[in-house]
Design a protein around this motif. Sequence first.
Motif, PDB file in Angstrom:
ATOM      1  N   GLY A   6      15.790 -15.770 -38.506  1.00  0.00           N
ATOM      2  CA  GLY A   6      15.344 -14.833 -39.536  1.00  0.00           C
ATOM      3  C   GLY A   6      13.877 -14.527 -39.391  1.00  0.00           C
ATOM      4  O   GLY A   6      13.460 -13.367 -39.406  1.00  0.00           O
ATOM      5  N   LEU A  25      16.123  -7.135 -46.525  1.00  0.00           N
ATOM      6  CA  LEU A  25      16.767  -8.231 -47.264  1.00  0.00           C
ATOM      7  C   LEU A  25      18.286  -8.118 -47.353  1.00  0.00           C
ATOM      8  O   LEU A  25      18.932  -9.023 -47.860  1.00  0.00           O
ATOM      9  N   PRO A  42      20.316 -10.973 -42.880  1.00  0.00           N
ATOM     10  CA  PRO A  42      20.180 -12.387 -43.252  1.00  0.00           C
ATOM     11  C   PRO A  42      18.761 -12.937 -43.086  1.00  0.00           C
ATOM     12  O   PRO A  42      18.484 -13.711 -42.169  1.00  0.00           O
ATOM     13  N   HIS A  43      17.862 -12.501 -43.953  1.00  0.00           N
ATOM     14  CA  HIS A  43      16.518 -13.068 -44.003  1.00  0.00           C
ATOM     15  C   HIS A  43      16.322 -13.657 -45.386  1.00  0.00           C
ATOM     16  O   HIS A  43      16.552 -12.971 -46.379  1.00  0.00           O
ATOM     17  N   SER A  44      15.880 -14.893 -45.460  1.00  0.00           N
ATOM     18  CA  SER A  44      15.520 -15.450 -46.758  1.00  0.00           C
ATOM     19  C   SER A  44      14.154 -14.881 -47.135  1.00  0.00           C
ATOM     20  O   SER A  44      13.459 -14.317 -46.297  1.00  0.00           O
ATOM     21  N   ARG A  45      13.785 -15.067 -48.391  1.00  0.00           N
ATOM     22  CA  ARG A  45      12.458 -14.576 -48.783  1.00  0.00           C
ATOM     23  C   ARG A  45      11.364 -15.347 -48.058  1.00  0.00           C
ATOM     24  O   ARG A  45      10.308 -14.807 -47.755  1.00  0.00           O
ATOM     25  N   ASP A  69      11.679 -16.430 -44.987  1.00  0.00           N
ATOM     26  CA  ASP A  69      11.631 -15.789 -43.660  1.00  0.00           C
ATOM     27  C   ASP A  69      10.731 -14.567 -43.697  1.00  0.00           C
ATOM     28  O   ASP A  69       9.955 -14.315 -42.771  1.00  0.00           O
TER      29      ASP A  69
END
Lengths: 325, 265
Positions: B3, B90, B93-96, B98
């Motif tokens: 990510g 967002l 699949p990127h977390s915040r 990331d």
Amino acid sequence: MPAIDVDGVTKRFGGGVTALQDLNLTVKEGEIYGFLGPNGAGKSTTINILLDFIRPTEGSATVLGMDAQADSKAVRRRVGVLPDAYHVYERLTGRQHVQFAIDSKETGERPEDLLNRVGISEAADRKAGGYSKGMAQRLVLAMALVGDPDLLILDEPSTGLDPNGAREMRRIIQQENDRGTTVFFSSHILEQVEAICDRVGILHNGELVAEDSMENLRANIGSGSTLTVTVDEPTEPAVEAVRDVPGVSEVSVDGTSIVVVISDASKTRILEAIEENGCEVRDFATEKASLEELFATYTEGGRDGLRNGTTPTATQDTTETEARR
Amino acid sequence: MSGVRSVVKKDFNDALRSRRLLALVALFVLFIVGAEYLLVEVIGGEVTSAEALVVSLLFPTMLLVPLIGLVTGYKAIAGERESGSHKLLLTLPHSRADVVLGKLIGRTAVVFVAILAGFLAGGVVAFALLGSYELTPFLVYLAITLLYALAFVSLGIGISASTGSTSVAVMASFGAFLLFQFLWSFLVGLVDDHLFPETNPEFLQAIAQFSPLSSYLTGINRFLNDGPVPDLPYYQEGWFAVLVLVLWATVPVTVGYLRFRSVDI
């Protein structure tokens, strides 16, 4: 395991706005679920909760069996999304956009293949800032298709598409569904939902007011349709003649239009009856009234959203529906 | 980590195509080379060693590096939220985390490229003008400057993660720039005068060292100019300056992340 399970979700925003009120929603694996409702009904809020863009005030949601909040990244790994009100990266090309999704999902696909599927491969190396809305919509659909997702979440997918583009969009959705992908898509345009959905949920003011198969929903209202005939000048004999056609349940005049509610009658006979009585038919349109009425019945007072239909016919039909009231 | 990696790659590509950034790099290179030329050719004889040359370059770096860092950082996240492109970022699949970390790395890379370009040009010109010079002080100077730059990228990204509005972000960045570059020592001095008219308490002097600029200058002084200085208070030491810069490089971006993590977008 349901593809989407929304369980008692309430979302209140600051300032006391309640966007969703105790929403329960289940999308089964493998189906195409149409999420209908006027703008402002809470469709995007629901989708935003599924993607963990916003957090529910109460309740919870699972996507593909995973918690939408705690496992959001894992959820998004297996879901393809076409969001609403997005903006492309103006300085990056179409190819770079799709490559971004491929890098992110680590699928090792080729951007060309995906751009080809949505029909914009010739624009692959142009900066997306110069794309039309329709092209951007195709581009983001291509990004959503990366990694052959188990679930497609499409928020107003035909926004900005011309009728051909909308048809193409439906074809791709159908194709994906045939490959086993569950599709959840929101729309305020009934025709599009009707064309491909297995089941429909109708959202109004943050509450699910109806949820059923397309057929059942329509059966609940009746199977009639409305024929709107635009003539040079409606005459009383013509209206009477139409009324006498078997299978016609209601006739009214609206400006230069004769509006005929049909339960089971031949359109040709109606048109003939009008012409034989001295009216010149300039145009006519059929509309499956049941669905419009159904929608209007459930979402009374919130039909403003319907005016944003993408196809001219949809807009026209809506105006006529409203004019009749 | 995938990510973070994809965010870095996307962001670096995107930022490299920004005209404003190219203009900043050009400005930085021009300042460095121009300052060197002025010092050696116009003022002449004074500059005899590489150290002296380095110190004479301090003015452009101490002023421009923070600007480059903040300008590169402030729109990183707020800008995406304002335009709506964060929805693409967002839904993938990127977390915040990331996103914040990826932006920090991507933008830092861009700023480092700018600074390396400036130093490379500066090095070449210095060599041409002086005929020879020592490499080590130049590299130490570069290393401290990169850390100084990182502090401001972190500040910019931290601000950018805390708000969805680029106008708020730009005002906060500009405010931070004024406060820490020009007003910090003055304000600490003011507090000192009012609260402790007679004395000069040590903790206030340490606090005065907490601006990135003071730490940068202290760092340069300790690591480049002086030999060992006996009996320095801890807050005048080189390690303290580095520690403060490391705090700047980590704390603002962490605070920004904590806000970004919990916000509805």
